[in-house]
Structure formats: structure tokens, C-alpha cells
Design an enzyme around this catalytic site. Structure first.
Site, mmCIF file in Angstrom:
data_model
loop_
_atom_site.group_PDB
_atom_site.id
_atom_site.type_symbol
_atom_site.label_atom_id
_atom_site.label_comp_id
_atom_site.label_asym_id
_atom_site.label_seq_id
_atom_site.Cartn_x
_atom_site.Cartn_y
_atom_site.Cartn_z
ATOM 1 N N ARG A 34 -27.473 -51.069 2.237
ATOM 2 C CA ARG A 34 -27.013 -49.662 3.471
ATOM 3 C C ARG A 34 -27.761 -50.973 4.569
ATOM 4 O O ARG A 34 -28.790 -50.477 4.803
ATOM 5 C CB ARG A 34 -28.073 -48.813 3.077
ATOM 6 N N ARG A 64 -22.740 -53.596 3.471
ATOM 7 C CA ARG A 64 -21.841 -51.930 3.814
ATOM 8 C C ARG A 64 -22.550 -51.967 5.280
ATOM 9 O O ARG A 64 -22.785 -52.127 6.244
ATOM 10 C CB ARG A 64 -22.234 -50.717 3.630
ATOM 11 N N GLU A 74 -15.170 -42.235 0.155
ATOM 12 C CA GLU A 74 -16.132 -41.053 0.227
ATOM 13 C C GLU A 74 -15.541 -40.242 0.788
ATOM 14 O O GLU A 74 -16.107 -38.971 0.792
ATOM 15 C CB GLU A 74 -17.116 -41.886 0.235
ATOM 16 N N ASN A 99 -21.399 -40.059 -3.370
ATOM 17 C CA ASN A 99 -22.649 -38.905 -2.337
ATOM 18 C C ASN A 99 -21.567 -37.725 -1.299
ATOM 19 O O ASN A 99 -21.511 -36.849 -1.175
ATOM 20 C CB ASN A 99 -23.513 -39.219 -1.697
ATOM 21 N N ARG A 107 -25.015 -32.095 1.517
ATOM 22 C CA ARG A 107 -25.403 -33.004 1.028
ATOM 23 C C ARG A 107 -27.326 -32.657 1.185
ATOM 24 O O ARG A 107 -27.758 -33.343 0.610
ATOM 25 C CB ARG A 107 -25.068 -34.373 0.868
ATOM 26 N N CYS A 150 -20.975 -45.932 -5.844
ATOM 27 C CA CYS A 150 -22.291 -46.921 -5.244
ATOM 28 C C CYS A 150 -22.817 -45.233 -5.557
ATOM 29 O O CYS A 150 -24.487 -45.503 -4.451
ATOM 30 C CB CYS A 150 -22.021 -47.745 -4.451
HETATM 31 C C1 PEP Z 1 -22.169 -42.555 -0.502
HETATM 32 O O1 PEP Z 1 -22.157 -42.010 0.128
HETATM 33 O O2 PEP Z 1 -22.175 -42.236 -1.834
HETATM 34 C C2 PEP Z 1 -23.038 -43.391 0.199
HETATM 35 C C3 PEP Z 1 -23.110 -43.861 -0.897
HETATM 36 O O3 PEP Z 1 -23.031 -43.692 0.765
HETATM 37 P P1 PEP Z 1 -24.504 -43.225 1.376
HETATM 38 O O4 PEP Z 1 -25.525 -42.244 0.815
HETATM 39 O O5 PEP Z 1 -25.512 -44.344 2.270
HETATM 40 O O6 PEP Z 1 -23.601 -42.337 2.097
HETATM 41 MG MG MG Z 2 -22.047 -42.238 2.292
#
Ligand code: PEP
Ligand code: MG
Length: 577
Positions: free
Chosen positions: A303, A339, A437, A460, A471, A508
Site C-alpha cells: 500500500r 499498488r 474491488e 474490503n 467499511r 489481498c
Molecule cells: C481492499 O479494498 O480490499 C484492499 C486491499 O485495499 P484497501 O484496504 O487498502 O482499500
Molecule cells: Mg481497497
């Protein structure tokens, strides 16, 4: 007078167990803000600037000394604090308050830091919310300097568990580390810097323990304190039985760490011989080494936004190339997946002109920013191509919605390559991919997978966008289970599309690090899982005890289930003991 208290529960912030003497750590309070005469305003503003400069210099020195002690991640925090101390937005707000309200410099900087901190605390991103304390910490440091207060000294004369309402990062780092047995905080969160530092230093910590300070006051200074940084359980004045329990937990934690390291070289292979590749999620290059020690076969998600936050200008191409190269070198031949920048309307990056948005998670986020600032992405891609000379690098774009976004990614990559070639700079090859995503990206995957080498499911966000579950909202816990059949169906569609296109697919999101969900992912057909390094041992053990046919049968049945609850029960039932 010591009275036995019932166990309390806080948030587990850094694993390990500690019990024994505790010490409340607090600084001398700042005096109340004063006022300055009208003719002294200019001098007071000058004093403010001088104190900010001096605080920044102190913080840079602290960063160097912490780095010299072998803690580069923590040094980076103080380096960031040094930048906050010179942040024009905060300093100018304080100077304006001195001029308009004739408040003294110490009061003005505390107010300005508080206002900036409140803005951060209101953000949905948990990590950024944790930074609110950093800004307060820096404001406080400058105010102390202005008020002529002494530095923190002799706060922990004997080894003890440090107890506080909250612990600022600089106080955590300046306390004598060999005397900190553990950390127990009434407030704070596991993503705040006190917790990050505790984990980096291997100090057990529990945070967010409501009622801790009152409980300790009632128990008295001689009462023992016992904390379990793995479960979040805290006991004030433990009796003989509790003490024995904590000592057994401490011994088990030591044995567990040894076992995790000993098993790190074992393959994550099901009993019938299907191998799953386990990778690590990292946020800074320094996390690569410890992840490799726990058996990660590369990085599935780096990240990179943490390189971009808490500073006044974006990191340079050289700085980024160094960071990516360091991670690649730590894995000696295993790939590192970088990323591209995932910031947006909800992230306060002063050098990015993004207007306020009503729904930042549905706004100009991640790759969508390339419309306005392609240069940021081209620079990052150039750094990746340069680092690829040192070893295999994969690069993925976040928040891709469709084939046009993929075209944008490939165009940016072509521009980066052409630029490097034109400048005569050496570069290697990188594999390009995307994060899945957004549900739309999964549903039209066949239209663009052919131009990519891999894709990675960011579960996520996939969960938040599929189930309409913010989230960061704690009130929606009941909806936040990644084993929802709708999410599993999208994952199955991704597996099938990747198979048709002949490209790699990984997961991931946090789901991959949950041993039960990891089994469901393997059952659905995923063969690469990337997770926070501490989750690797438990996921490896779950996979090594599982039978692929049973996982596949459970996964096929789960696709027709009606809720995540049913799916979870299904996989709990076949999870190896
Ligand atoms: C996700 O969205 O699952 C991800 C791995 O990225 P982030 O949690 O950094 O948004
Ligand atoms: Mg994400």
C-alpha cells in the site's frame, strides 16, 4: 487498598502478555493560553515561527537517533512529525490567531493543532483518524517549548506497564524502552501510532480500555495490572489464579512465536497436495523482512499511499524507486506487487487539489485521480520500472471500474516507459494488473483481462460496494462478513474469468487473513492469498489441515446460501482442529 476487579476488555493492539507494576505516565499540563499586547503581536508571531523551527529540528534529531537504534519505520514517523511542525497550514492558522485575537503563541498553536486534528478525526479512514493524535502531539511540543516547560524526564524510573489516557508517539519513543513492560491505554485505537510503535518494539499493548484509569485509582498504586495484548483482556489486581493464567499465556505466546517461525518454511498445502501461495500485505518497505521471515513468498499488496501522506509534497521518483527496490531486495526473487496510489477525496493530502465530496468513497479516489493528476501516476510507474531492475515487480491499479480504466493504466505505463527510454534511464519489465474491488469490474472482467497479467481481489472495498456497508461504520458490524454469498459469487466469477484469460488471481483484502474465510477462498478456486504478516501462520495451518474436495463442496453449496452466517457455519464445521 487493593481490591479485586473483574476482568476488563479493551482492543488488542500488540500481541504478548505482561503483568506486574504499572505507572501512570502523564506530562505537566500546559498553562492556560495568555494574551499579548497589540504592539507585541509581531514579536509573538516571530516567537511562534522560531519555536516551530526548533521543534522541527528536535524531531529530525529524534528521527535520526531512533533510526540509528535500528527502527527505520518509527524514525519515519518522527520525520513526518518534523514536517507537521513546519506545516504552513497549521503554523499560518496559529499566526493569524495571534494577529486577530492577540492570543499568545502557545495558545494559538494548541488551538490550530486541535482544529487540524479534529478534521482528521472526522475522516472515515481509520488510519488517518489515528493521525489526529500526531498533529496534537506536534502542537503540544511547540506549545511546551513556547511555555518554557521542561522535556519529559524521569516519567518511568522503574520497569512497569505504562498506563495513560492516550500515549503520543514521541512520548512512546522517548520513554526508556527497556523499562516498558507493556502499554495499557484508556483511549486510542489499534491503528494509532502508539499501537504501531508498540508492535514495532514488540511491547504488549491493549488500548481503548474504558474504565481503566478509574479502576486503577480504586485499586491503588500497589495493585498489580495484567494485560493480554492478543485478546485485549485486562485484569486489575489479579488474584493468584489469574496471575497463574497470565503466566501460562506468556509462556504459550513465547512458544507460539517459536512455532510460527519454525513452520514458516512449510508450504501452505492441503492434505491432498494443492499448494496455495501465501503473500504479505505491507505498508512500508521495512515490513518486507519480517514478512519474509514468517514465510511470505512475496508481497501481494504494497500500500504505497503511506509514502505520500503526512508531507507537503509528493515523494520524488528517486525516493519511491528506493522504497520499492528495498522491498524487492528483501524477497530475493519473489515478486513484490506495488499498488498505485489509492488516495482520494477523503484523504487530506495538501498537495492534491481535490474538492470536498459528499460521498468520498464513491468519489475521485485512486486511479480516478489520474484524470486530473496523471503526473503522479507516471512518476510512480517510472519508479516501479526502475526498481524492476533489482527484481520482479508487479504493479496494480486500485478502483478500476471497467476496460477504459485499464486502458488508462496501460497508457500511463507506456508513457512512463517511453519517458525512461527517452531519458536514457535503465528499467526492467513489470507485470501490470488491477484490483477487483468494484463489482462492475468483476462483471465485465472478460472485456479487459486479456490485456493484463494478473488481478487481485480487494475484498474490503468489494464488500463495502457490494453490500452497501461503509467499511468504517461500527454500527454495521452485522453486515460486515466477507463470507456473504454475493461476495463469494463475485469471487467465483473472477476465478473463472482469470482462468479463461490465463492470468493470475489473488485476494489481498482482510478476508485472506481470516483462516475460515481463507478456506472458503481456496474452495472457490483462489490459489494466492495476501495478508498482514502476523496472519500467515494461522492461515498456513488451516490450509495444511484441509481437504480440497471438502472445501470445494462447501464452497459450491455456499454460493446458493442466503447469508454470510450460514456460510461461516459451513466452513467452521470443516475447519481442521
Ligand atoms: C481492499 O479494498 O480490499 C484492499 C486491499 O485495499 P484497501 O484496504 O487498502 O482499500
Ligand atoms: Mg481497497
Amino acid at each position: 487498598m487493593t481490591t479485586l476487579q473483574a476482568p476488563m476488555r479493551g482492543l488488542a493492539a500488540s500481541p504478548g502478555v505482561a503483568r506486574g507494576r504499572w505507572r501512570r505516565v502523564a506530562r505537566l499540563p500546559l498553562p492556560p493560553a495568555g494574551r499579548v499586547a497589540a504592539d507585541a503581536v509581531d514579536a509573538e508571531v516571530a516567537r511562534l515561527h522560531e519555536a516551530a523551527r526548533a521543534a522541527s529540528a528536535d524531531l529530525r534529531r529524534l528521527a535520526t537517533s531512533v533510526r540509528d537504534q535500528g527502527h527505520p519505520d518509527e524514525a519515519a514517523i518522527f520525520q513526518a512529525h518534523a514536517a507537521i511542525a513546519r506545516d504552513p497550514a497549521i503554523i499560518e492558522a496559529a499566526a493569524a490567531a495571534i494577529r486577530t485575537s492577540q492570543v499568545d503563541a502557545a495558545g494559538a498553536i494548541v488551538d490550530a493543532a486541535r482544529a487540524a486534528s479534529a478534521q482528521l478525526a472526522a475522516l472515515p479512514d481509520e488510519l488517518l483518524r489515528g493521525r489526529a493524535t500526531d498533529v496534537l502531539d506536534v502542537g503540544d511540543r511547540i506549545a511546551r517549548m513556547l511555555a518554557g516547560l521542561p522535556a519529559d524526564d524521569d516519567l518511568l524510573p522503574v520497569p512497569a506497564i505504562v498506563v495513560a489516557e492516550d500515549l503520543t508517539p514521541s512520548l512512546t519513543a522517548t520513554l526508556p524502552r527497556d523499562r516498558i513492560r507493556g502499554i495499557a491505554l484508556e483511549g486510542s485505537s489499534p491503528t494509532a501510532h502508539a499501537a504501531i510503535l508498540a508492535r514495532a518494539y514488540g511491547i504488549p499493548a491493549v488500548v481503548g480500555i474504558r474504565g481503566l484509569l478509574a479502576g486503577l485509582r480504586a485499586a491503588g498504586e500497589d495493585a498489580e495490572l495484567a494485560i493480554d495484548g492478543t485478546s485485549g483482556v485486562v485484569v486489575i489486581a489479579p488474584d493468584e489464579r489469574e496471575r497463574r493464567r497470565f503466566d501460562l499465556l506468556a509462556a504459550a505466546a513465547r512458544a507460539g512465536r517459536e512455532r510460527d517461525l519454525a513452520e514458516a518454511t512449510l508450504p501452505a498445502m492441503t492434505v491432498d497436495g494443492t499448494e496455495v501461495t501465501l503473500l504479505a500485505n505491507i505498508g512500508t518497505p521495512d515490513e518486507a523482512g519480517p514478512a519474509a521471515a514468517l514465510g511470505a513468498r512475496g508481497v501481494g499488496l504494497f500500500r504505497t499511499e503511506f509514502l505520500f501522506l503526512e508531507r507537503a509534497t509528493p515523494p520524488s521518483e528517486d525516493e519511491q524507486a528506493d522504497a520499492y527496490r528495498t522491498a524487492v531486495e528483501a524477497f530475493g526473487g519473489d515478486p513484490v506487487t506495488v499498488r498505485l496510489l489509492d488516495v482520494g477525496g477523503d484523504k487530506p493530502i495538501p498537495y492534491l487539489p481535490i474538492s470536498a465530496e459528499d460521498n468520498p468513497f464513491l468519489g475521485v479516489r485512486a486511479l480516478r485521480l489520474a484524470e486530473q493528476r496523471p503526473d503522479l501516476f507516471v512518476t510512480q510507474l517510472r519508479a516501479c520500472y526502475r526498481a524492476a531492475v533489482a527484481g520482479p515487480i508487479k504493479v496494480m491499479a486500485p478502483m478500476v471500474a471497467d476496460a477504459r480504466d485499464v486502458e488508462r493504466l496501460t497508457d500511463l505505463a507506456a508513457e512512463a516507459r517511453a519517458g525512461l527510454a527517452g531519458d536514457g534511464i535503465a528499467f526492467g519489465e513489470i507485470a501490470l494488473g488491477v484490483m477487483l474491488e468494484i463489482p462492475s469490474a468483476v462483471l465485465v472482467a472478460d472485456t479487459y483481462f486479456g490485456s493484463l497479467r494478473f488481478a487481485s481481489l480487494g475484498t474490503n472495498d468489494l464488500l463495502q460496494y457490494t453490500l452497501a456497508v461503509d467499511r468504517g461504520n461500527p454500527a454495521l458490524e452485522r453486515y460486515r462478513d466477507s463470507l456473504h454469498p454475493a461476495v463469494l459469487r463475485l469471487i467465483r466469477l473472477s476465478v473463472e474469468a482469470a482462468r479463461r484469460a490465463g492470468i493470475e488471481l489473488s485476494v489481498c483484502g482482510e478476508m485472506a487473513g481470516d483462516p475460515v474465510a481463507a478456506l472458503a477462498l481456496v474452495g472457490v478456486g483462489v490459489r494466492q492469498l495476501s495478508m498482514a504478516a502476523p496472519s500467515l501462520p494461522a492461515v498456513r495451518r488451516a490450509i495444511r489441515g484441509a481437504d480440497l474436495a471438502a472445501l470445494q463442496a462447501a464452497a459450491n453449496a455456499a454460493l446458493s446460501d442466503g447469508s454470510a452466517t450460514v456460510v461461516r457455519i459451513r466452513f467452521e464445521a470443516i475447519r481442521p482442529a
